[in-house]
Design a protein around this motif. Structure first.
Motif, mmCIF file in Angstrom:
data_model
loop_
_atom_site.group_PDB
_atom_site.id
_atom_site.type_symbol
_atom_site.label_atom_id
_atom_site.label_comp_id
_atom_site.label_asym_id
_atom_site.label_seq_id
_atom_site.Cartn_x
_atom_site.Cartn_y
_atom_site.Cartn_z
ATOM 1 N N GLU A 181 -25.280 49.206 -39.399
ATOM 2 C CA GLU A 181 -24.067 49.599 -40.049
ATOM 3 C C GLU A 181 -24.493 50.345 -41.820
ATOM 4 O O GLU A 181 -23.752 51.187 -42.119
ATOM 5 N N GLY A 182 -25.982 50.233 -41.922
ATOM 6 C CA GLY A 182 -26.388 50.721 -43.397
ATOM 7 C C GLY A 182 -25.943 49.931 -44.447
ATOM 8 O O GLY A 182 -26.216 50.604 -45.501
ATOM 9 N N VAL A 183 -25.386 48.833 -44.259
ATOM 10 C CA VAL A 183 -25.251 48.268 -45.355
ATOM 11 C C VAL A 183 -26.019 47.285 -45.739
ATOM 12 O O VAL A 183 -26.666 46.514 -44.959
ATOM 13 N N LEU A 184 -26.513 47.077 -47.024
ATOM 14 C CA LEU A 184 -27.517 46.042 -47.484
ATOM 15 C C LEU A 184 -26.968 44.917 -48.179
ATOM 16 O O LEU A 184 -25.736 44.903 -48.754
ATOM 17 N N TYR A 185 -27.314 43.926 -47.770
ATOM 18 C CA TYR A 185 -26.886 42.344 -48.161
ATOM 19 C C TYR A 185 -27.760 41.847 -49.024
ATOM 20 O O TYR A 185 -29.101 41.817 -48.716
ATOM 21 N N ALA A 244 -26.005 51.240 -48.248
ATOM 22 C CA ALA A 244 -27.300 51.566 -48.828
ATOM 23 C C ALA A 244 -27.713 52.794 -48.204
ATOM 24 O O ALA A 244 -28.436 53.644 -48.473
ATOM 25 N N THR A 245 -27.590 53.084 -46.871
ATOM 26 C CA THR A 245 -27.728 54.384 -46.046
ATOM 27 C C THR A 245 -26.455 54.738 -45.059
ATOM 28 O O THR A 245 -25.730 53.755 -44.849
ATOM 29 N N SER A 246 -26.477 55.741 -44.513
ATOM 30 C CA SER A 246 -25.461 56.305 -43.827
ATOM 31 C C SER A 246 -25.496 55.530 -42.298
ATOM 32 O O SER A 246 -24.655 55.626 -41.609
ATOM 33 N N ARG A 297 -34.163 57.256 -50.012
ATOM 34 C CA ARG A 297 -33.309 56.851 -50.871
ATOM 35 C C ARG A 297 -34.100 55.516 -51.720
ATOM 36 O O ARG A 297 -35.130 54.964 -51.277
ATOM 37 N N ALA A 298 -34.076 55.610 -53.076
ATOM 38 C CA ALA A 298 -34.624 54.647 -54.113
ATOM 39 C C ALA A 298 -33.608 53.942 -54.950
ATOM 40 O O ALA A 298 -32.788 54.752 -55.537
ATOM 41 N N TYR A 299 -33.441 52.621 -55.041
ATOM 42 C CA TYR A 299 -32.619 51.779 -55.562
ATOM 43 C C TYR A 299 -33.185 50.845 -56.685
ATOM 44 O O TYR A 299 -34.065 50.475 -56.487
ATOM 45 N N ARG A 300 -32.691 51.063 -57.905
ATOM 46 C CA ARG A 300 -33.300 50.138 -58.981
ATOM 47 C C ARG A 300 -32.586 48.523 -58.941
ATOM 48 O O ARG A 300 -31.233 48.506 -58.369
ATOM 49 N N PHE A 301 -33.370 47.883 -59.061
ATOM 50 C CA PHE A 301 -32.947 46.315 -59.129
ATOM 51 C C PHE A 301 -33.234 45.674 -60.539
ATOM 52 O O PHE A 301 -34.262 45.559 -61.151
ATOM 53 N N PHE A 337 -28.629 45.286 -57.336
ATOM 54 C CA PHE A 337 -29.237 46.427 -57.199
ATOM 55 C C PHE A 337 -28.125 47.564 -57.793
ATOM 56 O O PHE A 337 -26.979 47.223 -57.692
ATOM 57 N N ASP A 338 -28.712 48.576 -58.537
ATOM 58 C CA ASP A 338 -27.561 49.656 -58.911
ATOM 59 C C ASP A 338 -27.190 50.234 -57.474
ATOM 60 O O ASP A 338 -28.008 50.760 -56.613
ATOM 61 N N GLU A 339 -25.860 50.458 -57.317
ATOM 62 C CA GLU A 339 -25.365 50.882 -55.930
ATOM 63 C C GLU A 339 -25.692 52.358 -55.803
ATOM 64 O O GLU A 339 -25.229 52.833 -54.583
ATOM 65 N N THR A 340 -25.757 53.068 -56.809
ATOM 66 C CA THR A 340 -25.962 54.591 -56.578
ATOM 67 C C THR A 340 -27.741 54.638 -56.746
ATOM 68 O O THR A 340 -28.241 54.104 -57.624
ATOM 69 N N PRO A 341 -28.295 55.338 -55.552
ATOM 70 C CA PRO A 341 -29.768 55.404 -55.689
ATOM 71 C C PRO A 341 -30.006 56.397 -56.995
ATOM 72 O O PRO A 341 -29.299 57.298 -57.106
#
Length: 614
Positions: free
Chosen positions: A339-343, A364-366, A394-398, A403-407
């Protein structure tokens, strides 16, 4: 206490940086072993002790393919690397690869001239796509060894599972192999069995792992062909006796442990974390589409299931395509699926059913999420990297909690096929990070082998591509993409699995590193040769710039190389022939070979006494 990392570091200059320390006089930098899938038990995919490869020297002018090794079939497993293995009369760095033809190979990890493996074993006829009506060609040929093996911390044993066919019957066996010879050790092999376990239909897809004195083996399916379950089995690492079985769907079906080949994660208490796919769910004994936490004895400790798990199951949108990753220094485990969803889940409180129990949930991804890498950068802080199917890297900050939800970084180029990239990261601590991404160069790899490409990006700025394997294809192309096998990066080299040159039936290992760019090392000094009982022993002074050594000899005018790829300044060989034997040694690094050392001679005046037989 930090979790124990199976990417082991050996160094003597600064013991505070080491897990263990050995005297390695021929090597000036820390030596890294990659003994387990995705480098460590957290499955972060990082080697944080890479001092050779940097963003400054990984480019088309300075970096490229050093050599390749052709094997007998496709490589689905990640290459594993062990430094300073005693083989015969000397010490070598060895890379281990497995094929779907039920073969295991041990190659010299450094020596371009060492075409022949130290050893190669084959476990017999593998099962094949045509042995059942599987209904798809996701694996499109042999199905012998699929999951990545694991190597023990003592560096003596490789554990691997093979699926064989004999007399129309199928069996899966766990082998414990001697690292130096490939021979089965005591009690090896053992047949794998459990209630409801079908050896043909159960696909040993996730990597093996070691913990608490046991080797663990996980199972998925091939093409969702029933009946199958998501098994995790435990075998004593010494006796190979089975001492635990966890079934994700007893009384039901499916709920595989697939994870795109990634092993379950393990915390510092030995607790085990993984994610399941489509199948039966009842919230008591059957746990499809769920995060699972087990204790070291395979007892269920906790679980989390998303609110929409029935929809995920109905649409074949497995939750477990990425596998579980533990974030070091926290009580968090992350993962995502098709689904591309990060948990983000609290390892101390999974919460059971419902998205409200997750610490975080966001797209987090399409599309499919197959691989993740987590690194703490001095420049950007804690960063999660991913490159999903039909999406951009993509790269995400933690921030320590979420996590910031915008890469904060997205590459412009898009992958248009299945799967996404398989990622690894090398760095020197929190600096000089390089993100390595193995992916197909064109098309879709779901049902066929496709041309591959290996990318290297500056991990602090993924929009800065440092190098890729098709910039100079005549030198660097590794041919077809090995689906879901991350590159192994250690000690200045990158080891990449490949499906070879054909759609089925071929495979190869490609080894990349720094190209010649300077002077060869100095010649070794102080070569000494002496009889030692039935053997001739050689020692010489270490050369600071050397990576390996070559030993040559002559007797009665015939000169030849007797050993190469040696990582320590010593070698022994049997004293088999009477007369005078002359030796010399060369030092080797990325820039070439030294001139020969001064010679040393040994006079064998009488035949050695044979060993007594008992």
């Amino acid at each position: 206490m930090k979790r124990k990392d199976l990417t082991r570091i050996h160094c003597c200059a600064q013991a505070v940086l080491c897990l263990t320390c050995f005297a390695l006089p021929s090597v000036t930098s820390a030596q890294v072993d990659v003994l387990t899938n995705h480098n460590n038990r957290e499955r972060t995919g990082t080697n944080l002790h890479e001092t050779v490869l940097t963003p400054a020297n990984v480019n088309a002018a300075k970096f490229g393919m050093l050599f390749k090794r052709v094997v007998d079939d496709q490589l689905y497993a990640q290459p594993l690397l062990v430094t300073n293995v005693k083989i015969g009369g000397g010490w070598h760095d060895v890379v281990y690869v497995t094929t779907v033809n039920n073969s295991v190979y041990a190659f010299d990890a450094n020596d371009p001239k060492a075409i022949v493996p130290f050893w190669h074993v084959n476990f017999g006829t593998p099962a094949n796509l045509n042995d059942a009506d599987f209904g798809c060609t996701d694996i499109n040929g042999n199905m012998g060894i699929i999951g990545t093996p694991v190597i023990d911390e003592k560096k003596t044993t490789l554990y691997v599972v093979a699926l064989t066919k004999a007399g129309g019957q199928f069996s899966q066996r766990l082998h414990a192999l001697d690292l130096a010879t490939g021979a089965d050790l005591a009690h090896s092999p053992v047949s794998i069995a459990a209630h409801g376990f079908d050896p043909l239909l159960q696909n040993q897809r996730p990597a093996l792992f070691l913990s608490s004195g046991n080797v663990f083996i996980g199972y998925a399916s091939h093409c969702d062909k029933d009946p199958y379950h998501g098994f995790l089995m435990s075998y004593d690492a010494a006796s190979l006796s089975q001492n635990g079985v966890f079934n994700t769907s007893p009384g039901g079906s499916e709920a595989s442990i697939w994870q795109s080949g990634q092993a379950p994660a393990v915390d510092d208490k030995g607790n085990i974390y993984f994610i399941t796919g489509n199948g039966s769910w009842n919230g008591t004994t059957q746990f499809s589409e769920s995060f699972i936490k087990l204790d070291p004895h395979l007892h269920l400790l906790d679980w989390f299931t998303p609110t929409n798990h029935f929809e995920l199951d109905k649409s074949d949108t497995d939750l477990n395509s990425s596998g579980a990753v533990l974030i070091p220094g926290t009580h968090l485990v992350i993962g995502g699926g098709k689904e591309g969803v990060l948990y983000v889940i609290d390892t101390e409180h999974f919460g059971h059913l419902g998205d409200e129990h997750a610490v975080q949930r966001f797209p987090a991804t399409s599309s499919h999420l197959h691989s993740m890498v987590y690194w703490k950068s001095a420049k950007n802080g804690n960063t999660l990297y991913l490159w999903g199917q039909r999406d951009r890297a993509r790269a995400y900050r933690f921030n320590g909690n979420k996590f910031d939800e915008t890469p904060f970084m997205i590459r412009p180029d898009k992958n248009d096929g299945h799967p996404g990239a398989m990622l690894s990261l090398s760095a020197n601590g929190d600096k000089n990070g390089i993100l390595w991404a193995a992916i197909h160069a064109t098309g879709d790899s779901w049902n066929e082998s496709r041309p591959g490409i290996l990318h290297a990006y500056d991990a602090d700025d993924i929009n800065h591509e440092l190098w890729n394997s098709l910039e100079n294809p005549a030198r660097d192309d590794c041919n077809n993409y090995s689906k879901m096998s991350p590159p192994t990066v250690a000690n200045g080299k990158v080891y990449l699995a490949s499906f070879g040159t054909a759609n089925v039936g071929t495979g190869q290992l490609c080894v990349y590193g720094l190209l010649p760019n300077g002077s060869a090392p100095d010649a070794p000094a102080n070569l000494h040769a002496a009889l030692q009982g039935r053997f001739i022993g050689l020692t010489w002074g270490p050369v600071a710039q050397a990576t390996t050594y070559i030993v040559e000899s002559s007797q009665a005018g015939a000169a030849h190389i007797i050993a190469s790829g040696l990582t320590r300044p010593e070698f022994t060989e049997p004293a088999e022939d009477l007369g005078t034997k002359t030796y010399w040694v060369r030092a080797v690094n990325a820039n070439g070979e030294s001139v020969p050392s001064a010679t040393a001679t040994v006079d064998v005046e009488q035949a050695p006494h044979p060993r007594h037989k008992h």
